[in-house]
Scaffold this motif. Sequence first.
Motif, PDB file in Angstrom:
ATOM      1  N   ILE A 111       0.833  -1.205   0.000  1.00  0.00           N
ATOM      2  CA  ILE A 111       0.000   0.000   0.000  1.00  0.00           C
ATOM      3  C   ILE A 111       0.865   1.252   0.000  1.00  0.00           C
ATOM      4  N   ARG A 112       1.905   1.242   0.820  1.00  0.00           N
ATOM      5  CA  ARG A 112       2.762   2.426   0.941  1.00  0.00           C
ATOM      6  C   ARG A 112       3.580   2.675  -0.323  1.00  0.00           C
ATOM      7  N   ASP A 113       4.103   1.596  -0.933  1.00  0.00           N
ATOM      8  CA  ASP A 113       4.976   1.743  -2.106  1.00  0.00           C
ATOM      9  C   ASP A 113       4.220   1.777  -3.424  1.00  0.00           C
ATOM     10  N   GLY A 114       2.944   1.451  -3.393  1.00  0.00           N
ATOM     11  CA  GLY A 114       2.173   1.455  -4.625  1.00  0.00           C
ATOM     12  C   GLY A 114       2.257   0.176  -5.429  1.00  0.00           C
ATOM     13  N   THR A 115       2.952  -0.850  -4.909  1.00  0.00           N
ATOM     14  CA  THR A 115       3.062  -2.113  -5.650  1.00  0.00           C
ATOM     15  C   THR A 115       1.739  -2.873  -5.682  1.00  0.00           C
ATOM     16  N   LEU A 116       0.790  -2.455  -4.842  1.00  0.00           N
ATOM     17  CA  LEU A 116      -0.524  -3.074  -4.899  1.00  0.00           C
ATOM     18  C   LEU A 116      -1.211  -2.760  -6.233  1.00  0.00           C
ATOM     19  N   ASP A 117      -0.824  -1.633  -6.854  1.00  0.00           N
ATOM     20  CA  ASP A 117      -1.391  -1.272  -8.154  1.00  0.00           C
ATOM     21  C   ASP A 117      -1.134  -2.362  -9.186  1.00  0.00           C
ATOM     22  N   MET A 118       0.087  -2.901  -9.161  1.00  0.00           N
ATOM     23  CA  MET A 118       0.442  -3.948 -10.121  1.00  0.00           C
ATOM     24  C   MET A 118      -0.343  -5.221  -9.851  1.00  0.00           C
ATOM     25  N   LEU A 119      -0.557  -5.539  -8.576  1.00  0.00           N
ATOM     26  CA  LEU A 119      -1.315  -6.744  -8.240  1.00  0.00           C
ATOM     27  C   LEU A 119      -2.776  -6.614  -8.679  1.00  0.00           C
ATOM     28  N   ILE A 120      -3.297  -5.386  -8.642  1.00  0.00           N
ATOM     29  CA  ILE A 120      -4.681  -5.158  -9.040  1.00  0.00           C
ATOM     30  C   ILE A 120      -4.896  -5.524 -10.504  1.00  0.00           C
ATOM     31  N   THR A 121      -3.852  -5.342 -11.320  1.00  0.00           N
ATOM     32  CA  THR A 121      -3.987  -5.591 -12.757  1.00  0.00           C
ATOM     33  C   THR A 121      -3.975  -7.078 -13.114  1.00  0.00           C
ATOM     34  N   LYS A 122      -3.629  -7.950 -12.150  1.00  0.00           N
ATOM     35  CA  LYS A 122      -3.564  -9.380 -12.447  1.00  0.00           C
ATOM     36  C   LYS A 122      -4.977  -9.954 -12.609  1.00  0.00           C
ATOM     37  N   PRO A 123      -5.134 -10.923 -13.515  1.00  0.00           N
ATOM     38  CA  PRO A 123      -6.473 -11.488 -13.783  1.00  0.00           C
ATOM     39  C   PRO A 123      -6.898 -12.553 -12.777  1.00  0.00           C
ATOM     40  N   VAL A 124      -6.628 -12.297 -11.515  1.00  0.00           N
ATOM     41  CA  VAL A 124      -7.057 -13.195 -10.436  1.00  0.00           C
ATOM     42  C   VAL A 124      -7.551 -12.329  -9.286  1.00  0.00           C
ATOM     43  N   SER A 125      -8.113 -12.975  -8.269  1.00  0.00           N
ATOM     44  CA  SER A 125      -8.603 -12.253  -7.104  1.00  0.00           C
ATOM     45  C   SER A 125      -7.457 -11.491  -6.436  1.00  0.00           C
ATOM     46  N   LEU A 126      -7.673 -10.203  -6.182  1.00  0.00           N
ATOM     47  CA  LEU A 126      -6.638  -9.393  -5.531  1.00  0.00           C
ATOM     48  C   LEU A 126      -6.363  -9.897  -4.121  1.00  0.00           C
ATOM     49  N   GLN A 127      -7.401 -10.276  -3.376  1.00  0.00           N
ATOM     50  CA  GLN A 127      -7.193 -10.791  -2.027  1.00  0.00           C
ATOM     51  C   GLN A 127      -6.360 -12.060  -2.053  1.00  0.00           C
ATOM     52  N   PHE A 128      -6.612 -12.917  -3.029  1.00  0.00           N
ATOM     53  CA  PHE A 128      -5.856 -14.163  -3.149  1.00  0.00           C
ATOM     54  C   PHE A 128      -4.371 -13.887  -3.374  1.00  0.00           C
ATOM     55  N   ILE A 129      -4.057 -13.054  -4.336  1.00  0.00           N
ATOM     56  CA  ILE A 129      -2.659 -12.839  -4.695  1.00  0.00           C
ATOM     57  C   ILE A 129      -1.933 -11.962  -3.673  1.00  0.00           C
ATOM     58  N   ALA A 130      -2.665 -11.066  -3.002  1.00  0.00           N
ATOM     59  CA  ALA A 130      -2.026 -10.165  -2.044  1.00  0.00           C
ATOM     60  C   ALA A 130      -1.808 -10.809  -0.687  1.00  0.00           C
ATOM     61  N   THR A 131      -2.623 -11.807  -0.340  1.00  0.00           N
ATOM     62  CA  THR A 131      -2.534 -12.384   1.008  1.00  0.00           C
ATOM     63  C   THR A 131      -2.060 -13.833   1.033  1.00  0.00           C
ATOM     64  N   LEU A 132      -1.829 -14.435  -0.133  1.00  0.00           N
ATOM     65  CA  LEU A 132      -1.412 -15.842  -0.156  1.00  0.00           C
ATOM     66  C   LEU A 132      -0.231 -16.106  -1.082  1.00  0.00           C
ATOM     67  N   ARG A 133       0.349 -15.054  -1.657  1.00  0.00           N
ATOM     68  CA  ARG A 133       1.370 -15.255  -2.678  1.00  0.00           C
ATOM     69  C   ARG A 133       2.685 -15.765  -2.113  1.00  0.00           C
ATOM     70  N   ARG A 134       3.041 -15.341  -0.916  1.00  0.00           N
ATOM     71  CA  ARG A 134       4.338 -15.696  -0.332  1.00  0.00           C
ATOM     72  C   ARG A 134       4.197 -16.891   0.607  1.00  0.00           C
ATOM     73  N   ILE A 135       5.095 -17.848   0.458  1.00  0.00           N
ATOM     74  CA  ILE A 135       5.155 -19.005   1.345  1.00  0.00           C
ATOM     75  C   ILE A 135       6.559 -19.034   1.945  1.00  0.00           C
ATOM     76  N   ASP A 136       6.652 -18.944   3.264  1.00  0.00           N
ATOM     77  CA  ASP A 136       7.936 -18.827   3.956  1.00  0.00           C
ATOM     78  C   ASP A 136       8.295 -20.152   4.618  1.00  0.00           C
ATOM     79  N   PHE A 137       9.256 -20.865   4.029  1.00  0.00           N
ATOM     80  CA  PHE A 137       9.663 -22.164   4.563  1.00  0.00           C
ATOM     81  C   PHE A 137      10.664 -22.032   5.713  1.00  0.00           C
ATOM     82  N   GLY A 138      11.378 -20.907   5.767  1.00  0.00           N
ATOM     83  CA  GLY A 138      12.462 -20.772   6.734  1.00  0.00           C
ATOM     84  C   GLY A 138      12.009 -20.769   8.175  1.00  0.00           C
ATOM     85  N   TYR A 139      11.006 -19.955   8.501  1.00  0.00           N
ATOM     86  CA  TYR A 139      10.573 -19.794   9.882  1.00  0.00           C
ATOM     87  C   TYR A 139       9.473 -20.770  10.289  1.00  0.00           C
ATOM     88  N   SER A 140       9.100 -21.660   9.416  1.00  0.00           N
ATOM     89  CA  SER A 140       7.970 -22.541   9.706  1.00  0.00           C
ATOM     90  C   SER A 140       8.364 -24.001   9.894  1.00  0.00           C
TER      91      SER A 140
END
Length: 266
Positions: A94-123
Amino acid sequence: MKTLKKYGYIYLIFVKNCFIAQMEYRINFLFANTIEIAYLCIKLIYVLVAFRVGVVINGYTPDALLMYVGSFTMMTGFYCLFFYSNFMMLSNHIRDGTLDMLITKPVSLQFIATLRRIDFGYSFTNVVAGIAMIVIGWSRMGIPVTPVKVFGFIAFIFVGVVLKYAIFLIPSLISFWTVNTNAVNQMSTAIWDMNHVPMNIYGRSIQQAGMFLFPVFIITNFSPLYAMDKLDISYMVWFIAAPIVFLFISRKLWNVAIRSYTSASG
């Protein structure tokens, strides 16, 4: 079904890409797991003290406490694996404006913004250690290993993961109005850390708040209670309803937040 298949395929791509990216820096992966091992040792102090003293706390033996700590540890690992990085990055988008690019993707914005990263290191460490503690506690308590028990326990874990996504997304959405949500995230993390012991140890008011207002107790307490045949029918009903209720609330709040969003460029 076609839509679910599409999103399942996309999510597998996310998993693959994140794993490849993190394995490029294996030392970081090892350091992350080393840090988590240190935190894990701190969590185990509670159980070790209970085992050393041999005291029964509010009806819970040290073996039962081990199951609760194991459930908490495993669910913490799942949260770090699937959600933590995404929720922390939301304010940056939100602060950097990179959410603008995610909005243009042809999928649900909530899906790509809240589930895109999977962190194996700390889990990884938390998930493995949590499962080990659950298995040890289960065995020492003599709980029968039946298909109903095992699959029921797994179902409680799965629903707990879904519920944790819903309730911990809500504080992160404040970043659409305040940009920085560090204080809110720290407060929600502190509430989550209360969940490393059985909820019955706390007073009734705290139990009610942790069951209905911000239902973190459902996430880690219900699976051990089910395994030990201590889960009331009324709790079972709320266990089924809570994920639906909070997913609905989080989705509605997401839509409200998106409508108030303005890009970094204005």
